[in-house]
Scaffold this active site. Sequence first.
Site: not given
Ligand code: MN
Ligand code: MN
Length: 430
Positions: A139, A142, A144, A148, A187, A209, A322, A324, A329, A368
Amino acid sequence: MNEHDERPERSDAADKVSRRGMVAGLGTAAIFTAGAFSSLAAAQQSQSPASDTESQNTSNKPPTDPGPENEPLIGENPSSWTPPHTDSGDVNNFRYPFAFGHNRVSHGAGWARQVTVRDLPISKTIAGVNMRLEPYAVRELHWHIPAEWAYMLVGTARITGVDHEGRSQVSDLGPGDLWYFPGGVPHSIQGLEDGCEFLLVFDDGNFSEFDTFLITDWLGHTPADVIEKNLSWPRSVIDQMHKKELYIFGAPKPYSLQEDQRLAQTSGTPPDPFDFKLKSMKPTKTTKGGEVRIADSSNFKVSKTIATALVKLNPGGLRELHWHPNADEWQYYVSGKGRMTVFTGGGKARTIDFQAGDVGYIQQSLPHYIENTGDSDLEFLEMFKSDHYEDISLGQWISHLPPELVAAHLKIDEKYVRDVPKEKMVITPV
Ligand code: MN
Ligand code: MN
């Protein structure tokens, strides 16, 4: 074989008709989320029909579906076709399988497909990419704007990353390992002997991407005399360079890791390493129902914008009720089958089935659970755009309240409230 096919009490023909009945009237979005279908239908079928007051109010007859149908999708998504009676109202889709992604294939070298806010409209904070690199394919170098984060699914790879002080990391990673490159850090990734496949996650749902800053694309859009002035390379050398992006391409076998590190790391290595061994770390929590490993900036210091939990549920295991408080998520299902119900307030809830290769998304603070509905382990990643992992569970909440207060709400004897474990379970013992 799906659970539908295994149900003994119905003939294939009857089964087919009922499945088709369930699908009629579903829009495209609903079918995309159809992962939910199968376990619920099976669960409902296995319960004794109309044996309690609630079910007497609802027909337990499966819907009929005489019209056209996408049978495989229906079979995979019983919770969408015949949802639990507790589901209600219009809740936005929260599943998108990578299998629906448009694959960008670099023939002989690898491929990449993504799930972004354009595919899954509620996924505003995180986008994901699934990528394959054949042996020694690269890959391209590059960077961004978003950060990542990555999880190695299969095989091995060599990564490189260089920070603003020229500190360089060259590392070989295997299954269950992570990497994290802060936004703007250049990277590369190269498959080793056996190639590799991995999951990438970006802290921006709108990321693509296919719009990154690649070394070939950049220099191909820089006048040759400027490159000549900058790097003092002969013009003949500059003229022969690639003028268009390579993205994923075949490359020679690299030198040994030690040799590459010796040649590259002349200004030292970054103070906080770009990699982390997630799957080989001691579980953060283990119960009879499964185990969880958490990596955030407290133990994976460089990962300042992504926190993660790798969860394994044994068959029948439950990731407890639970929510967050700190972030949305983003989920990736690594293996197995499960279902998830998300409650969105105002009497609305929706259940969707999930399987390996699917992406799920739950908005901040929506409660959830995830249940393993298959006969093998269910493994998935929970990802958050945050420097730290945080959740509040139902059990943790009500066990830290005056018991008579909770009992009065739920119309139960307070002894049941007193018996709820005070320690957060994360995964309910089964
Ligand atoms: Mn990348
Ligand atoms: Mn969760």
